[in-house]
Design an enzyme around this catalytic site. Sequence first.
Site, PDB file in Angstrom:
ATOM      1  N   GLN A  70       0.597  -1.446  -0.078  1.00  0.00           N
ATOM      2  CA  GLN A  70       0.213  -0.135   0.213  1.00  0.00           C
ATOM      3  C   GLN A  70       0.610   1.106   0.023  1.00  0.00           C
ATOM      4  OE1 GLN A  70      -1.851  -1.007   3.794  1.00  0.00           O
ATOM      5  NE2 GLN A  70      -1.538   1.188   4.324  1.00  0.00           N
ATOM      6  N   CYS A  76      -5.099  -0.033   4.353  1.00  0.00           N
ATOM      7  CA  CYS A  76      -4.568  -1.343   4.233  1.00  0.00           C
ATOM      8  C   CYS A  76      -6.155  -2.536   3.979  1.00  0.00           C
ATOM      9  CB  CYS A  76      -4.625  -1.559   6.006  1.00  0.00           C
ATOM     10  SG  CYS A  76      -5.881  -0.763   7.305  1.00  0.00           S
ATOM     11  N   HIS A 370      -5.521  -0.771  11.810  1.00  0.00           N
ATOM     12  CA  HIS A 370      -4.879  -1.638  10.377  1.00  0.00           C
ATOM     13  C   HIS A 370      -5.501  -2.779  10.725  1.00  0.00           C
ATOM     14  CE1 HIS A 370      -1.624  -2.640   7.589  1.00  0.00           C
ATOM     15  NE2 HIS A 370      -1.172  -3.179   7.900  1.00  0.00           N
ATOM     16  N   ASN A 391       0.947  -8.939   5.165  1.00  0.00           N
ATOM     17  CA  ASN A 391       0.233  -7.864   5.435  1.00  0.00           C
ATOM     18  C   ASN A 391       0.045  -7.103   4.186  1.00  0.00           C
ATOM     19  OD1 ASN A 391      -0.206  -4.988   6.485  1.00  0.00           O
ATOM     20  ND2 ASN A 391       2.328  -5.278   8.047  1.00  0.00           N
TER      21      ASN A 391
END
Length: 449
Positions: A70, A76, A370, A391
């Site tokens: 990102q 996110c 997040h 992630n």
Amino acid sequence: MSDTLTAATGISSSMIEKFAQEFGAMPANRIRMNAIAKNGINSVATNREALIDMQFTFSTEIETGPVTNQKQSGRCWMFAGLNTIRHDMAKTNNLKPFELSQCYQMFWDKFEKANYFLERVLDTLEEETDSRVVQWLLQAPLNDGGQWDMFVNLVDKYGVVPQYVMPETFHSSASRQMNQILTQKLRSHASVLRLSFQTGTAVAELRQKKEQMLGEFYRMLCYFLGTPPTKFDFEYRDKDEKFHRDADLSPQEFLRKYASTDLHEYVSVINAPTSDKPFNQTYTVKYLGNVEGGRIVRYLNVDIETFKNLALAQLSDGEPVWFGCDVGKMMDGEGGILDTAVFDYEGALDVRFEMTKAERLDYGESLMTHAMVFTGVNVVDGRANRWKVENSWGKERGSEGFFVMSDKWFDEYMYQIVVNRKYLSAELAEILNQEPTVLNPWDPMGSLA
């Protein structure tokens, strides 16, 4: 103020002298000071045993594509949502690893949020400008963050496209300045609408002004992010190297044809153990949304064991789990470790941090910051001891971009998971259908990932 009161409440020279003498009397204080000043608190507090324990092996793992990135943006929640869809598309259609366009979703999220914000301005025209509600609305009308239900709203309305159809731009990957300019424009629009109302302009006429404002906003978004496609050709080679061309698809047609998952079957389950949110009840947050008239944000609050078992059940069936957490707490970002024992701050600083999860929420010490995706878990004797995390910070951090989370960290800093409703007990499924309690806009569960 009297001298007596000042002596009782202020910082006196004798107090400072006392503290300085106490600090100097302990040789260990000077050693700690020198070590922390030279190397930083994390280097001094790093717990080597925790680093060894948090290995990147798991009893259950789901095959995924390369980790996405990102970059300097707060998308996110969008990356995590698109990662779950691309996993489904790849598995269903025998596709090689690929990415869906995050820029496309960002464009429509910004556009919808602009309309949502201006509608809230119209809702609150009779409020004073300095009221808490109006000030809350003006605080951050257009940041990058979002929620699962907001993601579903975008996919429902606009579909999805492969990344090459609407690739990243400078400002999709580095959004701060774009957001500042767009926010300035929205606050200006809010001022115009409110001042016009105060001088007698009817709401129907204000909505006409709003449409003009949105036209200008759309144009600005095109400058920053490019024009969103309405039709495209999907060309690809599958895992067997067979070439495919699917021509003249709309984003909605692409989604319907290549994705098998019904996002409406997935629900947000939270663990918020504060006294104002009893377990086994549903909640929503006032003014939390993006698409006007779309699906509301709805949470089902459960105890931590139920919360954990739901995530484990979906992973055990080979399906990833979207989740929201407070990622900045007890994180070794370079190593990709989330563990309450990774840094021994108490030992390094000779202090105690004793707040519970509920107290951290109540006193502003923690909230969801997040969103990521669980793609694996390690189970010993029926219980998870570490979780594999996909992630969206690129492959340079962690293990090729994947993180590992300890089960203790899960207990303390995990706040939300998204699971298929089929995993809910009959009792929880019934509770989910109840009318949700409406939380204030500034409630910690109104935070955006």
